[in-house]
Motif scaffolding. Sequence first.
Motif, PDB file in Angstrom:
ATOM      1  N   TYR A 169       0.827  -1.215   0.000  1.00  0.00           N
ATOM      2  CA  TYR A 169       0.000   0.000   0.000  1.00  0.00           C
ATOM      3  C   TYR A 169       0.854   1.255   0.000  1.00  0.00           C
ATOM      4  CZ  TYR A 169      -4.724  -1.797   0.111  1.00  0.00           C
ATOM      5  OH  TYR A 169      -5.908  -2.357  -0.249  1.00  0.00           O
TER       6      TYR A 169
ATOM      7  N   VAL B  19      -7.598   0.739  -2.930  1.00  0.00           N
ATOM      8  CA  VAL B  19      -7.376   0.015  -4.179  1.00  0.00           C
ATOM      9  C   VAL B  19      -8.503  -0.993  -4.331  1.00  0.00           C
ATOM     10  CG1 VAL B  19      -5.813  -1.464  -5.481  1.00  0.00           C
ATOM     11  CG2 VAL B  19      -4.881   0.269  -3.948  1.00  0.00           C
ATOM     12  N   ASN B  20      -9.217  -0.894  -5.444  1.00  0.00           N
ATOM     13  CA  ASN B  20     -10.357  -1.780  -5.694  1.00  0.00           C
ATOM     14  C   ASN B  20     -11.343  -1.808  -4.521  1.00  0.00           C
ATOM     15  OD1 ASN B  20      -9.542  -2.419  -8.179  1.00  0.00           O
ATOM     16  ND2 ASN B  20      -9.105  -4.566  -7.793  1.00  0.00           N
TER      17      ASN B  20
ATOM     18  N   ILE C 169      -5.344 -14.197  -1.434  1.00  0.00           N
ATOM     19  CA  ILE C 169      -5.420 -12.806  -1.908  1.00  0.00           C
ATOM     20  C   ILE C 169      -6.910 -12.466  -2.036  1.00  0.00           C
ATOM     21  CG2 ILE C 169      -5.219 -13.433  -4.357  1.00  0.00           C
ATOM     22  CD1 ILE C 169      -3.436 -10.943  -4.649  1.00  0.00           C
TER      23      ILE C 169
ATOM     24  N   PHE D 153      -9.362  -8.128  -5.452  1.00  0.00           N
ATOM     25  CA  PHE D 153      -8.239  -7.740  -6.299  1.00  0.00           C
ATOM     26  C   PHE D 153      -8.199  -8.489  -7.625  1.00  0.00           C
ATOM     27  CE2 PHE D 153      -6.383  -6.612  -2.070  1.00  0.00           C
ATOM     28  CZ  PHE D 153      -6.368  -5.250  -2.295  1.00  0.00           C
ATOM     29  N   PHE D 154      -9.031  -9.514  -7.764  1.00  0.00           N
ATOM     30  CA  PHE D 154      -9.036 -10.293  -9.004  1.00  0.00           C
ATOM     31  C   PHE D 154      -9.542  -9.425 -10.151  1.00  0.00           C
ATOM     32  CE2 PHE D 154      -8.789 -15.029  -8.005  1.00  0.00           C
ATOM     33  CZ  PHE D 154      -8.181 -14.833  -6.787  1.00  0.00           C
ATOM     34  N   PRO D 155      -9.095  -9.678 -11.382  1.00  0.00           N
ATOM     35  CA  PRO D 155      -9.643  -8.953 -12.534  1.00  0.00           C
ATOM     36  C   PRO D 155     -11.144  -9.222 -12.648  1.00  0.00           C
ATOM     37  CG  PRO D 155      -7.752 -10.298 -13.170  1.00  0.00           C
ATOM     38  CD  PRO D 155      -8.051 -10.627 -11.765  1.00  0.00           C
ATOM     39  N   GLU D 156     -11.838  -8.217 -13.166  1.00  0.00           N
ATOM     40  CA  GLU D 156     -13.303  -8.250 -13.219  1.00  0.00           C
ATOM     41  C   GLU D 156     -13.867  -9.584 -13.716  1.00  0.00           C
ATOM     42  OE1 GLU D 156     -15.105  -5.659 -12.149  1.00  0.00           O
ATOM     43  OE2 GLU D 156     -16.922  -6.873 -12.428  1.00  0.00           O
TER      44      GLU D 156
END
Lengths: 274, 269
Positions: free
Chosen positions: B46, B54-55, B194, B198-201
Amino acid sequence: MSKLEKNKNSRGLGFYLSIYRKILIQDLKTKMSYRADFVISTFGMILTNLSGFVTFLILFRNFPTINGWDYYHMLFLYGFSLIALTPVQCFFDNNWNLRFMVRSGDFIKYCFRPINVFFYFMSEVFDVKGLGQLAFGLGTLIYAWYHIGVAVTVGSIALLVLYIFTASLFMIAIMNFAAATAFWMEGSGNVMVIMFRFKDFAKYPASIFNSVFRFLFTFIIPIAFIAYYPSLAILAPDEEPLMTGIAPLFGLLVFYLSYHFWMRGVKRYDFTGS
Amino acid sequence: MSPKKLIALTKAGIEESLQFRLGAFVTLFANIIYLVLVYFLWKAIYASSGTDVVNGMTFEDTMIYLILATALFNFLEMYVVWDMSRNIQSGKIILDLLKPMEYKAYTFWSYSGNHVVLFFLTFIPTFIIVMFVTHGAIPMGINLVYFIVSVILALVVNFHIEMLVATLCLYTESTWGINIVKETIVLLLSGASIPLAFFPEAARKVVGMMPFRAVYDVPLNVLLGKGGADTLSGAASLWGFQAVWAVILIAASTLFWNVSVRKITVNGG
């Protein structure tokens, strides 16, 4: 016994290498009879590495740098750590069985052979799965190396080999210490699992820790030596920290200490006469 | 099966786990060091990112999520796969199959005691530490009740994933391989290593429909009041998601078990 004892100490490397080869062939023959197991285990190993890689990609998709380390430098650390963790996986995997053998009493068989107990015990298992990890690590390291653009010279390759060897000693030593606790206490399995879990953090730069924990992970549980300090010898040769310089000697020392600790456990086991 | 008998199994499990108190404390201690590692890693992440959010996740959100995911992981961890394969190899499984109780139910209730002990020895202490360290970032109210319901559903889902995988042991002796495949998939796709945020859409959409999310991600969202879980209807829809998967997995694992158990081969015993 004393004569045997003398013989044991005078035997050279060649003798041990030939024994290792023989035991290795036996082990591989046994493994081949469980072909499905081999296939599934190898698949599992590759999947773990892939999963680690995916985690890594997701992280860098959200955060471009970590503490000044960009994507390719982090990949370098990652690949380096995978390679450095291969020897412990391939050659010292029998440590995981130590506690069962000590408890059941089967361990006594290793004490009755006129060869080094530590050697004999470790030689019994060669873990083939580790080779998948090695391939994955090499691929990652070469890819990262290419993108960072460090010159490929005889010197840099020699340095890499030396430091990978050094780095692997640390994880072997950690696992020796963890496994040998089985000679003194129950529940050494937990100690091993925990130590094994710490290795997941070897792939991050140790500079993210504050001084207390940097000390802890340098001298007490030396995971910073699995990738961070050794990699700096190649990535930042002009400003490498003191720890990078002394890493090879320190590695030998830590390995030697772990070996002694392990053998001290064996002595104790003899004593109980079980 | 009368509840009294089930409780007897739970009690036996509690007593058995208490025999290994040292193990539990070693685990707790190691977790603390492990969480320190997680803390420094994400703090550095961070600090390097330049933004606080973030996200949709702040540093504190991420930390709470990951710490509680670890705690939940320790508490939900089962060794059905290991135990079953050991029992098959030793032949002990025959004795369990002959018990006047369905094998799956017997296993589930035998484990329940272990879960009770671990809940108090690992989850509650971690939860209290997080509560104090973050000065009330975890909402304290009806969400705790919602969370308990969600955890119980997670337990059922997790157990049946274990059961499905463990049944494979009747076909192959590759326990280590099967277990590592299961563990890797569950840890990655459940958001335990994780956060799913944070994973892609596209990946998040796919992973969001899989049952693994029901084990860690859903209970944590319910606890933290995220993803619409701050209202009863929101929480209920998350429970619904878990329940649907629980039903599917119960059906699948029962069917698979019933078909496979006939094939069992035991060498001696």
